[in-house]
Write a protein that holds these residues in place. Sequence first.
Motif, PDB file in Angstrom:
ATOM      1  N   TYR A  79      20.592  -2.075  -9.693  1.00 16.04           N
ATOM      2  CA  TYR A  79      20.859  -1.351  -8.444  1.00 16.04           C
ATOM      3  C   TYR A  79      19.950  -0.139  -8.282  1.00 16.04           C
ATOM      4  CZ  TYR A  79      24.775  -4.454  -8.120  1.00 16.04           C
ATOM      5  OH  TYR A  79      25.528  -5.591  -8.042  1.00 16.04           O
ATOM      6  N   ARG A  80      19.214   0.221  -9.336  1.00 20.08           N
ATOM      7  CA  ARG A  80      18.192   1.273  -9.210  1.00 20.08           C
ATOM      8  C   ARG A  80      17.020   0.766  -8.384  1.00 20.08           C
ATOM      9  NH1 ARG A  80      16.714   2.287 -15.232  1.00 20.08           N
ATOM     10  NH2 ARG A  80      17.087   0.071 -15.110  1.00 20.08           N
ATOM     11  N   PHE A  81      16.798  -0.541  -8.404  1.00 22.62           N
ATOM     12  CA  PHE A  81      15.613  -1.143  -7.800  1.00 22.62           C
ATOM     13  C   PHE A  81      15.883  -1.817  -6.451  1.00 22.62           C
ATOM     14  CE2 PHE A  81      15.400  -1.591 -12.466  1.00 22.62           C
ATOM     15  CZ  PHE A  81      14.442  -0.624 -12.715  1.00 22.62           C
ATOM     16  N   ALA A  82      17.124  -2.264  -6.229  1.00 18.05           N
ATOM     17  CA  ALA A  82      17.479  -2.950  -4.984  1.00 18.05           C
ATOM     18  C   ALA A  82      18.969  -2.749  -4.713  1.00 18.05           C
ATOM     19  CB  ALA A  82      17.157  -4.434  -5.077  1.00 18.05           C
ATOM     20  N   ARG A  83      19.329  -2.673  -3.428  1.00 18.07           N
ATOM     21  CA  ARG A  83      20.734  -2.446  -3.069  1.00 18.07           C
ATOM     22  C   ARG A  83      21.593  -3.688  -3.290  1.00 18.07           C
ATOM     23  NH1 ARG A  83      18.241  -0.472   1.603  1.00 18.07           N
ATOM     24  NH2 ARG A  83      19.344  -1.909   2.985  1.00 18.07           N
ATOM     25  N   PRO A 101      12.592  -5.322  -5.180  1.00 21.00           N
ATOM     26  CA  PRO A 101      12.120  -4.053  -5.743  1.00 21.00           C
ATOM     27  C   PRO A 101      10.668  -3.767  -5.325  1.00 21.00           C
ATOM     28  CG  PRO A 101      13.223  -5.356  -7.416  1.00 21.00           C
ATOM     29  CD  PRO A 101      13.070  -6.232  -6.199  1.00 21.00           C
ATOM     30  N   GLY A 102      10.399  -2.517  -5.042  1.00 23.52           N
ATOM     31  CA  GLY A 102       9.055  -2.110  -4.653  1.00 23.52           C
ATOM     32  C   GLY A 102       8.797  -2.133  -3.161  1.00 23.52           C
ATOM     33  N   MET A 103       9.621  -2.882  -2.403  1.00 23.91           N
ATOM     34  CA  MET A 103       9.454  -2.886  -0.945  1.00 23.91           C
ATOM     35  C   MET A 103      10.153  -1.654  -0.396  1.00 23.91           C
ATOM     36  SD  MET A 103       9.817  -6.756   0.431  1.00 23.91           S
ATOM     37  CE  MET A 103       9.272  -6.272   2.046  1.00 23.91           C
ATOM     38  N   ARG A 104       9.450  -0.928   0.409  1.00 26.53           N
ATOM     39  CA  ARG A 104       9.998   0.284   0.992  1.00 26.53           C
ATOM     40  C   ARG A 104      10.994  -0.068   2.084  1.00 26.53           C
ATOM     41  NH1 ARG A 104       9.752   4.136  -2.175  1.00 26.53           N
ATOM     42  NH2 ARG A 104       7.834   5.270  -2.461  1.00 26.53           N
TER      43      ARG A 104
END
Length: 161
Positions: free
Chosen positions: A84-88, A155-158
């Motif tokens: 959840y740090r990387f994606a909701r 992850p990584g997509m703004r």
Amino acid sequence: MLLTPVGFILFGVFTGLFVTLAMHTDRWLSLPWPLPEGLSWFIAVIFIFVGTGVMAWSALHFLKVKGTPVPFNPPPELVTTGPYRFARNPMLTGVFILLFGIGFAIKSLSLVVFFTPLYILANVSELKAIEEPELVKRFGEAYVAYRQRTPMFIPGMRPRK
């Protein structure tokens, strides 16, 4: 807590329906599978392994705070650890990857190119219309800030402003 199994069952039936419809569509349209069997299995194993791993890692972080991924029994606090740090929505990301893996395993062209993307679209619509507004109500500014800095799935997509 009693409704948690019902939520899992409904989600499983909804997901299984997409796989079943894809299999019937492939047969009905006589869709050919474009990849060699060995390559299909190689891709399938990787996707199924990664998807299942992401789902399990995500569920573990919900269980750590005494909640479940089922909306009937959500975690009592905002989970921002682990995946959840990387994606909701890493658990759904895992389900999407798993569905692609199943598509490669059963050699279902319609599951890979039509039904899984349709499934993703249905889930995004539900998240935006129902789940995310509920999370804003429940967690307030903490969720709004989390949503602004964390992408929905990849992850990584703004996230869009």
